[in-house]
Design a protein around this motif. Structure first.
Motif, short mmCIF file in Angstrom:
data_model
loop_
_atom_site.label_atom_id
_atom_site.label_comp_id
_atom_site.label_asym_id
_atom_site.label_seq_id
_atom_site.Cartn_x
_atom_site.Cartn_y
_atom_site.Cartn_z
N GLU A 84 0.84 -1.21 0.00
CA GLU A 84 0.00 0.00 0.00
C GLU A 84 0.87 1.25 0.00
OE1 GLU A 84 -2.75 0.26 3.30
OE2 GLU A 84 -3.61 -1.69 2.74
N LYS A 85 1.93 1.20 0.78
CA LYS A 85 2.80 2.37 0.90
C LYS A 85 3.48 2.72 -0.41
CE LYS A 85 3.55 2.87 5.66
NZ LYS A 85 2.62 4.00 5.57
N LEU A 86 3.74 1.73 -1.21
CA LEU A 86 4.47 2.00 -2.46
C LEU A 86 3.58 2.60 -3.54
CD1 LEU A 86 6.85 -1.06 -2.58
CD2 LEU A 86 7.47 1.33 -2.29
N GLY A 87 2.28 2.51 -3.39
CA GLY A 87 1.38 3.11 -4.37
C GLY A 87 1.34 2.35 -5.68
N ALA A 88 0.67 2.94 -6.66
CA ALA A 88 0.50 2.27 -7.95
C ALA A 88 1.80 2.35 -8.74
CB ALA A 88 -0.61 2.94 -8.73
N PRO A 89 2.07 1.33 -9.54
CA PRO A 89 3.24 1.42 -10.41
C PRO A 89 3.01 2.54 -11.41
CG PRO A 89 2.06 -0.65 -10.81
CD PRO A 89 1.33 0.08 -9.73
N ASP A 90 4.03 3.32 -11.66
CA ASP A 90 3.81 4.58 -12.35
C ASP A 90 5.05 4.95 -13.14
OD1 ASP A 90 2.59 6.89 -13.04
OD2 ASP A 90 2.91 7.92 -11.14
N ALA A 91 5.60 3.98 -13.85
CA ALA A 91 6.94 4.21 -14.40
C ALA A 91 6.94 4.99 -15.71
CB ALA A 91 7.66 2.89 -14.59
N GLU A 92 5.87 4.92 -16.47
CA GLU A 92 5.95 5.57 -17.78
C GLU A 92 6.00 7.08 -17.64
OE1 GLU A 92 7.05 4.46 -20.56
OE2 GLU A 92 7.16 2.63 -19.38
N LEU A 93 6.84 7.68 -18.43
CA LEU A 93 7.02 9.12 -18.35
C LEU A 93 5.89 9.84 -19.06
CD1 LEU A 93 10.84 9.40 -19.03
CD2 LEU A 93 9.65 9.63 -16.85
#
Ligand SMILES: Nc1nc2c(ncn2[C@@H]2O[C@H](COP(=O)(O)OP(=O)(O)O)[C@@H](O)[C@H]2O)c(=O)[nH]1
Ligand SMILES: [Mg+2]
Length: 311
Positions: A84-93
């Motif tokens: 939960e702490k890491l949040g959603a994966p969000d790698a794309e710029l």
């Protein structure tokens, strides 16, 4: 394969944590307050910082309400809470709707900015995008040369000026050239002198304004490079930068060979911005999008399934 690299990078963090984890979880202990206190100390040792406090507060509350009965329950819940702490994966710029997408790279000296510029350039280039880099760290001649060497190696265009030139002037030239040449991604390297916050704010502010004037909406991303080996210190650096320039994400460099990978959790918690990429070595390909699931798998792996020796 890529996962294997991340896994290997986190080896030292994992060894530090997992030795303790397997001791704690492997001994088939009763779940009690002492157990939770030991778990908390372990998470602190892994540089999870305030995230450790928060997670433990939740685990304690659930234990007292009898929702958690065994140490296995705690292990499962621990992973979920960290996730939960890491949040959603969000790698794309982010991408500009039209014209060049501008990525501004900031961070203190030696954190890994120039190397990360090269890695990101390579990644964008492999994705079929036309890339240009701008050498706005004009403070040291060596810094410009370093980026030039990388640009040549990776095979991307570079905009540069002589040592001592105004960083904003380089940024301006970069923005003009990127538009004129139909560049897809302009990646801007900067200096990380932290003499005073005002100096830094002025310099980065000027670079930003110049770029924004030439390319509306730019910079589309401002990524802070943090040196993972500095653990909690990286968080303090990050806090200074958040006051200086709006950040959209973190590149966590040097995740290889550090036992402080747990700082990822603290970064997310304290700064509220996602870790977007991880640097896992000194070469252009030693770079990958940060994936929270994989990170936790790599971090906690030895503690899953209970197959670990009871060292
Ligand atoms: N092991 C390792 N070294 C790195 C990584 N990123 C950067 N470095 C090294 O860290 C040092 C400083 O990097 P540099 O890009 O010059 O930092 P800058 O001053 O912020 O531009 C160099 O020796 C790099 O090779 C990484 O992900 N892993
Ligand atoms: Mg540099």
């Amino acid at each position: 394969m890529i996962f294997a690299r991340l896994r290997e990078s986190l080896r030292r963090t994992r060894e530090k944590l997992a030795g303790g984890f397997s001791k704690l979880f492997g001994l088939k202990r009763e779940l009690d307050e002492a157990f939770l206190a030991e778990l908390e100390a372990l998470l602190f040792a892994g540089d999870l910082g305030p995230a450790a406090l928060d997670v433990l507060a939740k685990l304690r509350a659930e234990y007292r309400e009898r929702q958690l009965k065994t140490t296995d329950d705690v292990r499962t819940r621990l992973r979920a809470l960290l996730r939960e702490k890491l949040g959603a994966p969000d790698a794309e710029l982010a991408r500009a709707a039209s014209g060049p997408t501008v990525v501004l790279i900031v961070g203190v000296n030696g954190s890994g900015k120039t190397t990360s510029v090269a890695k990101l350039a390579r990644r964008c280039q492999l994705a079929g995008r036309k890339v240009m880099v701008a050498a706005c760290d004009t403070f040291r001649a060596a810094a410009v040369e370093q980026l030039a060497t990388w640009a040549q190696r990776v095979g991307v265009a570079i905009v540069r000026k002589e040592q001592g030139a105004d960083p904003a002037a380089v940024a301006f030239d970069g923005a003009v050239a990127a538009v004129a040449q139909g560049v897809d991604v302009l990646i801007v390297d900067t200096a990380g002198r932290l003499h005073t916050r005002d100096d830094l704010m002025q310099e980065l502010g000027k670079v930003r304004r110049v770029i924004e004037k030439k390319i509306p909406g730019a910079p589309h991303e401002t990524l802070l490079v943090l040196d993972a080996t500095t653990g909690q210190n990286a968080i303090r650096q990050a806090e200074v930068f958040t006051q200086v320039v709006p950040l959209t994400g973190v590149i966590l460099a040097k995740l290889d060979g550090t036992a402080k990978g747990g700082a990822v959790l603290a970064i997310r918690e304290r700064l509220g911005i996602p870790v977007r990429f991880a640097g896992i070595g000194e070469k252009a390909d030693d770079f990958e999008p940060f994936d929270p699931e994989r990170f936790l798998d790599a971090l906690l792996e030895e503690t899953q399934g209970g197959g670990e020796s009871e060292g």
